[in-house]
Write a protein that holds these residues in place. Structure first.
Motif, PDB file in Angstrom:
ATOM      1  N   GLY A 119       0.804  -1.223   0.000  1.00 13.27           N
ATOM      2  CA  GLY A 119       0.000   0.000   0.000  1.00 13.27           C
ATOM      3  C   GLY A 119       0.828   1.260   0.000  1.00 13.27           C
ATOM      4  O   GLY A 119       0.672   2.126  -0.867  1.00 13.27           O
ATOM      5  N   ASN A 120       1.739   1.390   0.974  1.00 11.05           N
ATOM      6  CA  ASN A 120       2.481   2.658   1.090  1.00 11.05           C
ATOM      7  C   ASN A 120       3.495   2.842  -0.022  1.00 11.05           C
ATOM      8  O   ASN A 120       3.870   3.976  -0.340  1.00 11.05           O
ATOM      9  N   SER A 121       3.953   1.750  -0.648  1.00 14.83           N
ATOM     10  CA  SER A 121       4.933   1.865  -1.728  1.00 14.83           C
ATOM     11  C   SER A 121       4.358   2.578  -2.946  1.00 14.83           C
ATOM     12  O   SER A 121       5.105   3.143  -3.755  1.00 14.83           O
ATOM     13  N   ALA A 122       3.032   2.564  -3.087  1.00 10.45           N
ATOM     14  CA  ALA A 122       2.407   3.301  -4.184  1.00 10.45           C
ATOM     15  C   ALA A 122       2.663   4.795  -4.030  1.00 10.45           C
ATOM     16  O   ALA A 122       2.913   5.507  -5.021  1.00 10.45           O
ATOM     17  N   PHE A 123       2.607   5.273  -2.792  1.00  7.72           N
ATOM     18  CA  PHE A 123       2.894   6.686  -2.529  1.00  7.72           C
ATOM     19  C   PHE A 123       4.372   6.971  -2.787  1.00  7.72           C
ATOM     20  O   PHE A 123       4.726   7.997  -3.378  1.00  7.72           O
ATOM     21  N   THR A 124       5.245   6.072  -2.344  1.00  7.40           N
ATOM     22  CA  THR A 124       6.679   6.236  -2.572  1.00  7.40           C
ATOM     23  C   THR A 124       6.983   6.361  -4.054  1.00  7.40           C
ATOM     24  O   THR A 124       7.731   7.249  -4.489  1.00  7.40           O
ATOM     25  N   LEU A 125       6.411   5.464  -4.855  1.00 13.05           N
ATOM     26  CA  LEU A 125       6.663   5.480  -6.295  1.00 13.05           C
ATOM     27  C   LEU A 125       6.123   6.746  -6.932  1.00 13.05           C
ATOM     28  O   LEU A 125       6.759   7.323  -7.823  1.00 13.05           O
ATOM     29  N   LEU A 126       4.973   7.207  -6.480  1.00 10.27           N
ATOM     30  CA  LEU A 126       4.378   8.422  -7.033  1.00 10.27           C
ATOM     31  C   LEU A 126       5.259   9.641  -6.774  1.00 10.27           C
ATOM     32  O   LEU A 126       5.515  10.452  -7.673  1.00 10.27           O
ATOM     33  N   ILE A 127       5.757   9.775  -5.521  1.00 12.44           N
ATOM     34  CA  ILE A 127       6.517  10.983  -5.181  1.00 12.44           C
ATOM     35  C   ILE A 127       7.941  10.954  -5.725  1.00 12.44           C
ATOM     36  O   ILE A 127       8.629  11.984  -5.703  1.00 12.44           O
ATOM     37  N   THR A 128       8.396   9.791  -6.195  1.00 13.11           N
ATOM     38  CA  THR A 128       9.746   9.720  -6.753  1.00 13.11           C
ATOM     39  C   THR A 128       9.744   9.637  -8.280  1.00 13.11           C
ATOM     40  O   THR A 128      10.815   9.602  -8.890  1.00 13.11           O
ATOM     41  N   ILE A 134       6.625  -4.509  -6.540  1.00 15.92           N
ATOM     42  CA  ILE A 134       5.819  -4.992  -7.662  1.00 15.92           C
ATOM     43  C   ILE A 134       4.356  -4.565  -7.507  1.00 15.92           C
ATOM     44  O   ILE A 134       3.682  -4.248  -8.493  1.00 15.92           O
ATOM     45  N   GLY A 135       3.863  -4.544  -6.262  1.00 15.17           N
ATOM     46  CA  GLY A 135       2.473  -4.160  -6.039  1.00 15.17           C
ATOM     47  C   GLY A 135       2.202  -2.708  -6.376  1.00 15.17           C
ATOM     48  O   GLY A 135       1.130  -2.359  -6.890  1.00 15.17           O
ATOM     49  N   SER A 136       3.180  -1.849  -6.109  1.00 12.20           N
ATOM     50  CA  SER A 136       2.996  -0.419  -6.368  1.00 12.20           C
ATOM     51  C   SER A 136       2.940  -0.105  -7.854  1.00 12.20           C
ATOM     52  O   SER A 136       2.527   0.985  -8.253  1.00 12.20           O
ATOM     53  N   CYS A 137       3.349  -1.066  -8.690  1.00 12.27           N
ATOM     54  CA  CYS A 137       3.333  -0.837 -10.136  1.00 12.27           C
ATOM     55  C   CYS A 137       1.902  -0.695 -10.670  1.00 12.27           C
ATOM     56  O   CYS A 137       1.671   0.012 -11.663  1.00 12.27           O
ATOM     57  N   ALA A 138       0.933  -1.388 -10.030  1.00  5.73           N
ATOM     58  CA  ALA A 138      -0.447  -1.364 -10.533  1.00  5.73           C
ATOM     59  C   ALA A 138      -1.047   0.044 -10.517  1.00  5.73           C
ATOM     60  O   ALA A 138      -1.469   0.560 -11.565  1.00  5.73           O
ATOM     61  N   PHE A 143       0.560   2.772 -10.189  1.00  7.98           N
ATOM     62  CA  PHE A 143       1.469   3.637 -10.940  1.00  7.98           C
ATOM     63  C   PHE A 143       1.175   3.592 -12.437  1.00  7.98           C
ATOM     64  O   PHE A 143       1.133   4.631 -13.101  1.00  7.98           O
ATOM     65  N   VAL A 144       0.974   2.391 -12.973  1.00  5.73           N
ATOM     66  CA  VAL A 144       0.686   2.256 -14.398  1.00  5.73           C
ATOM     67  C   VAL A 144      -0.613   2.960 -14.760  1.00  5.73           C
ATOM     68  O   VAL A 144      -0.710   3.654 -15.791  1.00  5.73           O
ATOM     69  N   VAL A 145      -1.636   2.819 -13.911  1.00  2.49           N
ATOM     70  CA  VAL A 145      -2.910   3.505 -14.156  1.00  2.49           C
ATOM     71  C   VAL A 145      -2.703   5.019 -14.109  1.00  2.49           C
ATOM     72  O   VAL A 145      -3.179   5.757 -14.986  1.00  2.49           O
ATOM     73  N   SER A 146      -1.979   5.496 -13.095  1.00  2.00           N
ATOM     74  CA  SER A 146      -1.722   6.940 -12.960  1.00  2.00           C
ATOM     75  C   SER A 146      -0.905   7.456 -14.140  1.00  2.00           C
ATOM     76  O   SER A 146      -1.176   8.540 -14.680  1.00  2.00           O
ATOM     77  N   LEU A 147       0.101   6.678 -14.534  1.00  2.00           N
ATOM     78  CA  LEU A 147       0.947   7.084 -15.659  1.00  2.00           C
ATOM     79  C   LEU A 147       0.128   7.162 -16.942  1.00  2.00           C
ATOM     80  O   LEU A 147       0.297   8.088 -17.750  1.00  2.00           O
ATOM     81  N   VAL A 193      10.846   0.117 -14.478  1.00  2.00           N
ATOM     82  CA  VAL A 193      11.737  -1.036 -14.610  1.00  2.00           C
ATOM     83  C   VAL A 193      12.462  -1.290 -13.283  1.00  2.00           C
ATOM     84  O   VAL A 193      12.670  -2.436 -12.879  1.00  2.00           O
ATOM     85  N   THR A 194      12.830  -0.211 -12.578  1.00  2.00           N
ATOM     86  CA  THR A 194      13.473  -0.348 -11.264  1.00  2.00           C
ATOM     87  C   THR A 194      12.594  -1.175 -10.332  1.00  2.00           C
ATOM     88  O   THR A 194      13.074  -2.081  -9.633  1.00  2.00           O
ATOM     89  N   GLN A 195      11.301  -0.864 -10.298  1.00  2.00           N
ATOM     90  CA  GLN A 195      10.364  -1.588  -9.435  1.00  2.00           C
ATOM     91  C   GLN A 195      10.270  -3.058  -9.824  1.00  2.00           C
ATOM     92  O   GLN A 195      10.235  -3.945  -8.971  1.00  2.00           O
ATOM     93  N   ILE A 196      10.222  -3.310 -11.130  1.00  2.00           N
ATOM     94  CA  ILE A 196      10.081  -4.687 -11.616  1.00  2.00           C
ATOM     95  C   ILE A 196      11.333  -5.500 -11.299  1.00  2.00           C
ATOM     96  O   ILE A 196      11.254  -6.649 -10.847  1.00  2.00           O
ATOM     97  N   VAL A 197      12.500  -4.890 -11.509  1.00  2.00           N
ATOM     98  CA  VAL A 197      13.762  -5.570 -11.204  1.00  2.00           C
ATOM     99  C   VAL A 197      13.905  -5.790  -9.695  1.00  2.00           C
ATOM    100  O   VAL A 197      14.403  -6.826  -9.242  1.00  2.00           O
ATOM    101  N   ALA A 198      13.450  -4.809  -8.908  1.00  2.00           N
ATOM    102  CA  ALA A 198      13.599  -4.884  -7.452  1.00  2.00           C
ATOM    103  C   ALA A 198      12.809  -6.033  -6.842  1.00  2.00           C
ATOM    104  O   ALA A 198      13.203  -6.574  -5.802  1.00  2.00           O
ATOM    105  N   PHE A 199      11.695  -6.412  -7.466  1.00  2.00           N
ATOM    106  CA  PHE A 199      10.847  -7.477  -6.903  1.00  2.00           C
ATOM    107  C   PHE A 199      11.598  -8.805  -6.748  1.00  2.00           C
ATOM    108  O   PHE A 199      11.743  -9.312  -5.634  1.00  2.00           O
TER     109      PHE A 199
END
Length: 411
Positions: free
Chosen positions: A19-28, A152-156, A158-162, A275-281
């Protein structure tokens, strides 16, 4: 049960990372680029844009570093950890949603600071819950899974927002409206994956409620500060963590802002960080499993050395393909260094004072991030060179490595 199977409590704890990683990905990722557009509309230069973004991140992290130990100590009291966690969660969620209502760059930064304080403070309590949801021998694995599934969860969302931000024009959405929707999507995702933890969490390690809860919390914190230098292993680790996590957080906080300031394509930057998120998983999962075969300290050492190489490489970054390569390298080691540091610290501190000690750890983590972002911002402005500012990061990994190896040799 297999040693690699996760219990219900462990899964619900991991959900909060998702849940919180979605916010992290958004702000970075998206948010710095959006702020760049607000700044450009107000006539700010690329150097000033990067600096103000860094200052905002610094203010938020400094605020959490100051309040973290007090709240952490208070949360160790029976029945207090969950309610205080909820308060900061609410601040983060409301702040996230509110970001869409401002098109003034400085008002946007003010709300961003508030939202980030809520998010960062909630992590103090979340991290300290690790000792309540699992056993010492499983901490490395569970902690690594938290970061892995968070990535990996935060990608969902993020992709919609992007998709909304980049393709909103095709359906009649302006950039401001698309960003507003992105903030709502992120906040709702964050909340949805927090509910299972809120419903199932039980505080097993605690200090009984004294007659004067607040006063006693301050007294315990003061005593811990007096004693911490006598606990040599914990003391040296906190010094090491202060330096090496500085580089990690600064790279996370300013990667997109750095690329945007260099004039790199915004869409390419965002896709590279995806890609960073996907590789990090898978890499975070791998580090969690490696920790069952190799000493955690050795794996943390490998991560610090790798990050030093990443920071040196970033000094010479000029083109899009180099940013992509940097994003892949960061993804390989980001989850490992964060997850293993969290579990390593959990193992060497008293379980009943986990909130208190994670509050102290947050001073080091957030204090370091304050120093790193401020340093990059100041050097960039003083020299007029963004690359020179980024170059300061590599030295901090060297200092962190030195003190961490001292920690390992201390009993």
């Amino acid at each position: 049960m297999s040693s690699l199977s996760l219990t219900k409590q462990e899964k619900h704890w991991i959900f909060y990372d998702i849940g919180n990683s979605a916010f992290t990905l958004l702000i970075t990722t998206i948010m710095p680029i959006y702020f760049n557009s607000l700044a450009e509309n107000a006539g700010l230069s690329s150097v000033d844009y990067l600096a103000y973004w860094g200052y905002a991140a610094s203010i938020a992290t400094l605020a959490v570093a100051l309040i973290g130990p007090i709240c952490g100590t208070l949360s160790d009291t029976r029945g207090y950890k969950r309610p205080i966690f909820v308060i900061f969660l609410a601040i983060g969620l409301v702040g996230c949603v509110s970001l869409g209502f401002f098109d003034s760059w400085w008002l946007f930064l003010v709300v961003f600071i508030i939202a980030r304080i809520g998010y960062s403070a909630s992590l103090i309590f979340y991290d300290s819950m690790l000792s309540d949801v699992t056993t010492p021998e499983r901490m490395d694995y569970v902690s690594a899974n938290g970061y892995a599934w968070g990535y990996i969860g935060s990608c969902a969302p993020f992709v919609v927002s992007l998709g909304l931000v980049l393709g909103g024009g095709a359906i009649g959405l302006g950039t401001g409206t698309a960003m507003h929707l992105a903030f709502w999507i992120t906040a709702l995702w964050w909340l949805a994956f927090t509910v299972p933890l809120l419903r199932s969490y039980t505080q097993h390690h605690f200090i009984e409620r004294p007659k004067h809860v607040v006063g006693d919390s301050f007294a315990r914190l003061a005593q811990t500060f007096r004693n911490i230098r006598g606990e040599k292993k914990i003391f040296l680790f906190l010094i090491a963590f202060f330096f090496y996590i500085d580089g990690v957080y600064t790279i996370i906080d300013m990667a997109t802002a750095y690329g945007a300031a260099l004039g790199l394509d915004s869409t390419g930057l965002l896709l590279a960080l995806l890609v960073t998120q996907i590789v990090a998983f898978p890499c975070a999962i791998i580090f969690g499993r490696l920790a069952q075969r190799f000493a955690t300290a050795k794996l943390i050492t490998v991560c610090i050395v790798a990050y030093f190489g990443i920071a040196v490489f970033a000094i010479f970054l000029q083109s899009q393909w180099q940013f992509w390569l940097l994003a892949i390298f960061v993804g390989m080691f980001q989850g490992g260094i964060q997850a293993l540091s969290r579990s390593y610290f959990t193992k060497i501190i008293p379980a009943k004072q986990s909130g208190e000690y994670f509050g102290l750890m947050d001073i080091c983590g957030k204090g370091a991030s304050f120093m790193g972002t401020t340093l990059v911002s100041l050097i960039s402005q003083l020299t007029g060179s963004i690359n020179t500012g980024v170059g300061m990061i590599s030295l901090l990994f060297l200092v962190g490595l030195f003190f961490f190896r001292l920690t390992v040799r201390t009993r």
